[in-house]
Design a protein around this motif. Structure first.
Motif, mmCIF file in Angstrom:
data_model
loop_
_atom_site.group_PDB
_atom_site.id
_atom_site.type_symbol
_atom_site.label_atom_id
_atom_site.label_comp_id
_atom_site.label_asym_id
_atom_site.label_seq_id
_atom_site.Cartn_x
_atom_site.Cartn_y
_atom_site.Cartn_z
ATOM 1 N N TYR A 9 70.849 30.583 61.929
ATOM 2 C CA TYR A 9 71.026 29.809 60.705
ATOM 3 C C TYR A 9 72.121 28.760 60.884
ATOM 4 O O TYR A 9 73.068 28.951 61.638
ATOM 5 N N GLY A 10 71.966 27.644 60.178
ATOM 6 C CA GLY A 10 72.985 26.610 60.248
ATOM 7 C C GLY A 10 72.471 25.211 59.958
ATOM 8 O O GLY A 10 73.249 24.311 59.703
ATOM 9 N N GLY A 11 71.155 25.009 59.992
ATOM 10 C CA GLY A 11 70.623 23.682 59.718
ATOM 11 C C GLY A 11 69.598 23.270 60.745
ATOM 12 O O GLY A 11 69.229 24.039 61.656
ATOM 13 N N LEU A 12 69.149 22.014 60.637
ATOM 14 C CA LEU A 12 68.083 21.533 61.510
ATOM 15 C C LEU A 12 68.506 21.471 62.972
ATOM 16 O O LEU A 12 67.658 21.520 63.865
ATOM 17 N N ASP A 13 69.797 21.361 63.231
ATOM 18 C CA ASP A 13 70.238 21.324 64.625
ATOM 19 C C ASP A 13 70.095 22.681 65.311
ATOM 20 O O ASP A 13 70.273 22.791 66.532
ATOM 21 N N LYS A 14 69.765 23.717 64.542
ATOM 22 C CA LYS A 14 69.520 25.040 65.117
ATOM 23 C C LYS A 14 68.053 25.247 65.476
ATOM 24 O O LYS A 14 67.668 26.316 65.939
ATOM 25 N N LEU A 15 67.241 24.214 65.246
ATOM 26 C CA LEU A 15 65.838 24.279 65.629
ATOM 27 C C LEU A 15 65.659 23.769 67.053
ATOM 28 O O LEU A 15 66.316 22.816 67.469
ATOM 29 N N ALA A 16 64.754 24.389 67.788
ATOM 30 C CA ALA A 16 64.497 23.968 69.164
ATOM 31 C C ALA A 16 63.061 24.319 69.536
ATOM 32 O O ALA A 16 62.483 25.282 69.018
ATOM 33 N N PHE A 17 62.495 23.546 70.437
ATOM 34 C CA PHE A 17 61.164 23.858 70.955
ATOM 35 C C PHE A 17 61.291 24.945 72.020
ATOM 36 O O PHE A 17 62.254 24.982 72.783
ATOM 37 N N ALA A 18 60.289 25.830 72.051
ATOM 38 C CA ALA A 18 60.299 26.927 73.018
ATOM 39 C C ALA A 18 58.865 27.256 73.403
ATOM 40 O O ALA A 18 57.916 26.949 72.671
ATOM 41 N N GLU A 19 58.715 27.861 74.556
ATOM 42 C CA GLU A 19 57.420 28.374 74.996
ATOM 43 C C GLU A 19 57.342 29.855 74.629
ATOM 44 O O GLU A 19 58.198 30.647 75.005
ATOM 45 N N LEU A 20 56.327 30.192 73.848
ATOM 46 C CA LEU A 20 56.144 31.562 73.386
ATOM 47 C C LEU A 20 54.739 32.045 73.725
ATOM 48 O O LEU A 20 53.824 31.231 73.893
ATOM 49 N N PRO A 21 54.529 33.351 73.784
ATOM 50 C CA PRO A 21 53.157 33.855 73.934
ATOM 51 C C PRO A 21 52.348 33.550 72.675
ATOM 52 O O PRO A 21 52.913 33.429 71.577
ATOM 53 N N ARG A 22 51.057 33.439 72.824
ATOM 54 C CA ARG A 22 50.215 33.303 71.632
ATOM 55 C C ARG A 22 50.392 34.539 70.753
ATOM 56 O O ARG A 22 50.533 35.652 71.264
ATOM 57 N N PRO A 23 50.366 34.368 69.438
ATOM 58 C CA PRO A 23 50.526 35.542 68.560
ATOM 59 C C PRO A 23 49.401 36.555 68.776
ATOM 60 O O PRO A 23 48.240 36.182 68.951
ATOM 61 N N ALA A 24 49.768 37.823 68.759
ATOM 62 C CA ALA A 24 48.765 38.889 68.786
ATOM 63 C C ALA A 24 48.303 39.118 67.353
ATOM 64 O O ALA A 24 49.122 39.253 66.444
ATOM 65 N N ILE A 25 46.997 39.126 67.131
ATOM 66 C CA ILE A 25 46.490 39.234 65.768
ATOM 67 C C ILE A 25 46.184 40.687 65.404
ATOM 68 O O ILE A 25 45.805 41.498 66.253
ATOM 69 N N LYS A 26 46.338 40.993 64.125
ATOM 70 C CA LYS A 26 45.983 42.294 63.572
ATOM 71 C C LYS A 26 44.508 42.283 63.166
ATOM 72 O O LYS A 26 43.872 41.220 63.150
ATOM 73 N N PRO A 27 43.953 43.452 62.827
ATOM 74 C CA PRO A 27 42.519 43.495 62.477
ATOM 75 C C PRO A 27 42.124 42.567 61.328
ATOM 76 O O PRO A 27 40.989 42.092 61.281
ATOM 77 N N ASP A 28 43.051 42.297 60.407
ATOM 78 C CA ASP A 28 42.720 41.456 59.256
ATOM 79 C C ASP A 28 43.212 40.022 59.425
ATOM 80 O O ASP A 28 43.274 39.262 58.453
ATOM 81 N N GLU A 29 43.534 39.623 60.652
ATOM 82 C CA GLU A 29 44.057 38.284 60.914
ATOM 83 C C GLU A 29 43.134 37.490 61.831
ATOM 84 O O GLU A 29 42.245 38.041 62.490
ATOM 85 N N MET A 30 43.414 36.169 61.881
ATOM 86 C CA MET A 30 42.709 35.265 62.780
ATOM 87 C C MET A 30 43.732 34.504 63.612
ATOM 88 O O MET A 30 44.834 34.211 63.121
ATOM 89 N N LEU A 31 43.372 34.187 64.822
ATOM 90 C CA LEU A 31 44.182 33.282 65.628
ATOM 91 C C LEU A 31 43.641 31.874 65.413
ATOM 92 O O LEU A 31 42.461 31.610 65.650
ATOM 93 N N VAL A 32 44.497 31.000 64.930
ATOM 94 C CA VAL A 32 44.089 29.642 64.599
ATOM 95 C C VAL A 32 44.810 28.660 65.512
ATOM 96 O O VAL A 32 46.035 28.728 65.678
ATOM 97 N N GLN A 33 44.054 27.758 66.129
ATOM 98 C CA GLN A 33 44.657 26.650 66.850
ATOM 99 C C GLN A 33 45.042 25.599 65.824
ATOM 100 O O GLN A 33 44.200 25.070 65.105
ATOM 101 N N VAL A 34 46.338 25.332 65.748
ATOM 102 C CA VAL A 34 46.856 24.454 64.709
ATOM 103 C C VAL A 34 46.665 23.004 65.131
ATOM 104 O O VAL A 34 47.118 22.586 66.198
ATOM 105 N N HIS A 35 45.993 22.226 64.286
ATOM 106 C CA HIS A 35 45.830 20.795 64.542
ATOM 107 C C HIS A 35 46.842 19.957 63.778
ATOM 108 O O HIS A 35 47.225 18.872 64.229
ATOM 109 N N ALA A 36 47.261 20.442 62.614
ATOM 110 C CA ALA A 36 48.263 19.726 61.821
ATOM 111 C C ALA A 36 49.014 20.729 60.967
ATOM 112 O O ALA A 36 48.458 21.756 60.554
#
Length: 339
Positions: A9-36
């Motif tokens: 916490y602290g503001g927008l300067d605490k945001l950063a881009f990172a490489e993460l694994p794709r989210p693992a989905i639960k039975p009631d979820e969908m994996l969506v490729q975000v376009h916008a």
């Protein structure tokens, strides 16, 4: 996958881009490729820690709430969507975030994207659409012939809420600067107050409802325009005890929110008005109804600026300036415009 994360916490300067694994989905979820991904004021408020008492996050956390994209995988219990479907959704107040190449989206939070909207337009809708729907339809139960005051008519919430209120048959009053009067009138505003020249209470009279969207004293001063039996729904607080109970907060938080909201509730009662605080929730069924209005062109998206994914922090900083006319959206990369 690439994602914009909040490290501390602290503001927008605490945001950063990172490489993460794709989210693992639960039975009631969908994996969506975000376009916008649509940006909302709460997306720059959360990094400051402003909502930490209400919605503490497990850091690091992917930021962002609204998205439009394509389903690439579905959980075993998902029945309404299949891979290849274009969807839009709000995942606000859920574990993941939308400013990422992929997001886990509960089936219950999503709706099919209206075919006449591109991904940028669709991503601009979920939070402002759901907030407006839950405020005007659920809380206010706005009826034809009633009058509703929606301040800041040229902003993200305002541009959508004005249109939805007109769809409900209401008379709409709003505030804006002189340069945006034409815009809010094209959206359906009936009474427009130039806030740089006039006070709201000098111009508006006998309103049935107020949508609280501005911080500071604006909500209290606008109470003077209300008629007896009116309703006030605030999006910016103060939170009330009913909100604390709905979120299952402890006794101490209920007392704190009761104290915080005591003044505005007392002032509202003096006008024979009812006050409540609204914290929007994801709801795919409501979003589908909103999508039908968009498909029928009863409501149209209003887009101010589109930022590339790499400029998402700049997009949030721009939104924080409070000058956007409509919505600010992040485009994740080259993506199809429709389908």
């Amino acid at each position: 996958m690439k994602a914009l994360i909040l490290k501390s916490y602290g503001g927008l300067d605490k945001l950063a881009f990172a490489e993460l694994p794709r989210p693992a989905i639960k039975p009631d979820e969908m994996l969506v490729q975000v376009h916008a991904a649509g940006l909302n004021p709460i997306d720059y408020m959360i990094p400051k820690g402003m909502f930490k008492p209400i919605m503490p996050l497990q850091l690091p956390h992917v930021v962002g709430s609204d998205l439009a994209g394509v389903v690439v995988e579905t959980g075993s219990r998902v029945t309404r969507f299949k891979p290849g479907d274009a969807v839009f959704a709000s995942i606000f107040d859920l574990p993941g975030g939308s400013l990422a190449e992929f997001a886990a989206v509960p089936e219950s939070a999503a709706a099919h994207k209206p075919a006449n909207l591109d991904f940028i337009q669709a991503a601009s809708i979920p939070m402002v659409g759901l907030t407006s729907w839950q405020a005007l339809q659920e809380r206010m139960q706005l009826k034809r012939g009633q009058k509703v005051f929606i301040p800041a008519g040229s902003g993200g919430i305002g541009t959508f809420a004005i249109q939805l209120a007109k769809h409900c048959g209401a008379t709409v009053g709003t505030t804006t600067s002189s340069g945006n009067v034409a815009l809010v009138r094209t959206l359906g505003a009936d009474e427009v107050v130039d806030y740089k020249k006039y006070e709201v209470e000098q111009v508006l009279r006998d309103y049935d409802a107020i949508l609280g969207t501005l911080r500071g004293d604006a909500l209290e001063t606008s109470l003077a325009i209300l008629r007896p039996g009116s309703k006030i729904v605030s999006l910016i607080g103060p939170p009330d005890a009913a909100f604390a109970r709905a979120r299952g907060m402890n006794f101490v938080m209920k007392i704190i929110f009761s104290l915080l909201s005591a003044k505005i509730i007392r002032r509202a009662r003096q006008r024979d008005a009812d006050y409540s605080f609204l914290f929007v929730r994801p709801d795919g069924s409501q979003l589908a109804e909103i999508g039908a209005l968009l498909a029928a062109e009863r409501i149209r998206p209003v887009i101010d600026q589109v930022f590339a994914f790499e400029q998402a922090k700049e997009g949030l900083a721009y939104l924080e300036q409070g000058r956007a006319k409509g919505k600010v959206v992040v485009l994740m990369g080259a993506s199809p415009s429709k389908n």
